[in-house]
Design an enzyme around this catalytic site. Sequence first.
Site, PDB file in Angstrom:
ATOM      1  N   TYR A   1     -65.427 -66.244   1.771  1.00 62.34           N
ATOM      2  CA  TYR A   1     -65.411 -66.531   3.321  1.00 62.34           C
ATOM      3  C   TYR A   1     -66.894 -65.863   3.709  1.00 62.34           C
ATOM      4  CZ  TYR A   1     -64.708 -65.203   8.166  1.00 62.34           C
ATOM      5  OH  TYR A   1     -64.672 -64.979   9.582  1.00 62.34           O
TER       6      TYR A   1
ATOM      7  N   ARG B   1     -56.192 -43.831  17.003  1.00 59.49           N
ATOM      8  CA  ARG B   1     -57.338 -44.381  16.132  1.00 59.49           C
ATOM      9  C   ARG B   1     -56.973 -44.011  14.799  1.00 59.49           C
ATOM     10  NH1 ARG B   1     -61.018 -41.107  14.656  1.00 59.49           N
ATOM     11  NH2 ARG B   1     -61.293 -40.072  16.301  1.00 59.49           N
TER      12      ARG B   1
ATOM     13  N   ASP C   1     -58.493 -61.592  -1.415  1.00 60.28           N
ATOM     14  CA  ASP C   1     -58.341 -61.865   0.210  1.00 60.28           C
ATOM     15  C   ASP C   1     -57.051 -62.920   0.136  1.00 60.28           C
ATOM     16  OD1 ASP C   1     -58.343 -63.322   2.608  1.00 60.28           O
ATOM     17  OD2 ASP C   1     -60.548 -62.958   2.808  1.00 60.28           O
TER      18      ASP C   1
ATOM     19  N   LYS D   1     -55.226 -65.059  11.545  1.00 58.30           N
ATOM     20  CA  LYS D   1     -54.899 -66.544  11.038  1.00 58.30           C
ATOM     21  C   LYS D   1     -53.442 -66.504  10.845  1.00 58.30           C
ATOM     22  CE  LYS D   1     -59.453 -66.482  10.699  1.00 58.30           C
ATOM     23  NZ  LYS D   1     -60.021 -65.941   9.594  1.00 58.30           N
TER      24      LYS D   1
HETATM   25  C1  LIG Z   1     -61.056 -65.335   8.870  1.00 62.69           C
HETATM   26  C2  LIG Z   1     -61.140 -64.809   7.787  1.00 62.69           C
HETATM   27  C3  LIG Z   1     -61.779 -63.379   7.707  1.00 62.69           C
HETATM   28  C4  LIG Z   1     -62.331 -62.562   8.655  1.00 62.69           C
HETATM   29  O1  LIG Z   1     -60.953 -62.207   9.598  1.00 62.69           O
HETATM   30  P1  LIG Z   1     -61.701 -61.580  11.034  1.00 62.69           P
HETATM   31  O2  LIG Z   1     -60.011 -61.504  11.649  1.00 62.69           O
HETATM   32  O3  LIG Z   1     -62.142 -63.093  11.823  1.00 62.69           O
HETATM   33  O4  LIG Z   1     -62.389 -60.609  10.950  1.00 62.69           O
HETATM   34  C5  LIG Z   1     -61.717 -62.969   6.169  1.00 62.69           C
HETATM   35  N1  LIG Z   1     -61.319 -63.739   5.142  1.00 62.69           N
HETATM   36  C6  LIG Z   1     -60.721 -64.924   5.424  1.00 62.69           C
HETATM   37  C7  LIG Z   1     -60.454 -66.101   4.152  1.00 62.69           C
HETATM   38  C8  LIG Z   1     -60.690 -65.576   6.820  1.00 62.69           C
HETATM   39  O5  LIG Z   1     -60.302 -66.761   6.981  1.00 62.69           O
END
Ligand SMILES: *Cc1c(COP(=O)(O)O)cnc(C)c1O
Length: 404
Positions: free
Chosen positions: A124, A70, A196, A221
């Site tokens: 998002y 952790r 992001d 992603k």
């Molecule tokens: C999917 C996504 C997130 C969140 O990610 P998770 O892995 O589903 O928690 C944050 N920002 C963007 C741009 C995303 O496409």
Amino acid sequence: MNRDVPAPAPKVGRSGTESRPARPLAVDSRLIHAGEPVPRIEGAVAMPIFQTSTYVYGGEEGYHNLRYHRLNNSPNHLALHAKLASIEEAESALVTASGMAAISTALLTILSAGDHLLAQARLYGGTYSLITQHLPDLGIAYDFVEGGDPDEWERKLRPETKAIYVETIDNPLLAVPDLEAVVDFAREHGLVSLVDNTFATPVNFRPVALGFDLSLHSGTKYLNGHNDVIAGAVVGRADLVERIRQKLNELGGCLDAHAAFLLHRGLKTLAVRVRRQNESAQALAEALANHPAVARVHYPGLPEHPTHANAARLLDGYGGMVSFEAEGGGEAAARVARRLELAIDAPSLGGVDTLVSRPALLSHAGLPPAERERLGIRDGLIRVSVGLESADDLIADFQQALEE
Ligand SMILES: *Cc1c(COP(=O)(O)O)cnc(C)c1O
């Protein structure tokens, strides 16, 4: 083997390679070699999975240095941290249990009660809800701003503003903010700059090299790329990443060992996948732009896209995400989604399978309809995450689905 002597943590290549070649390696090579343990554990070419929660005490001082899964310091974590830092040209990196764990832990580390955040509008969906529903409960205020309007940032700046938060390519209209201006504004006013970078990936954009303090990812992603893992990452300034790691150690959102292994494996093919997705998305966007049943196409690689100039100046590729509005609104979009044969109607993005989603129903369903309309997220909008199928096959699939 003397079992009383704890094995030291394997070293991971700081420079990103084992042999330290004289010339800097391209991102393709760093994706393969950076962060791999030196020497390789038992000679294993692929990073083994460390399916153990804890490790023999080796004299470490301080809670955050104990070797415990952790605390985000297993060999799987350390290898990923070094690889991600190398490919984003940053000092440090941290993997997390999800993209939202990366985003929430980063924001909760940077911001505390009394602070104020400037954030780009059209975030998002999960980030939007976090900022609008949870930060105020903790006494953290926010204002939304447009990504291309520094005068507005200036107007909304307060003495207690601590950070500015944007997305490299926003969701779902795929606008690219003036990222250089964000960095300059943050430096001028002593703010922490966060971006992001999920949609762009480190192959198309390296935020920290431009001057961002922190780059955040949903590793679910493109980084993993196979629609089979939930993961996240924080990349950037070492002092901030360490503070975020310590917060994550306490909040508990660590990446599981098996997920870490899959993310590590997925990363090795990131550059080939992303370049191919850039090409296919451009071809699909052009085909959709010429289709009579399509009202509008949003793709930063099209010259008519409102932020094409920012994308052309800042990015090495326009990305694998395309969105378009079907003529006929929500009903037409539902028909297209139903008729597609290759593209799968499912939320998420960035994998080898082409996925479509309707933001008004899914990622942006949490927004009030009037707010969606104001942001330009109409009911007929379809977002496409272009996968690795042949571009010709994908274009044919969308053409048949759009036929009257
Ligand atoms: C999917 C996504 C997130 C969140 O990610 P998770 O892995 O589903 O928690 C944050 N920002 C963007 C741009 C995303 O496409």
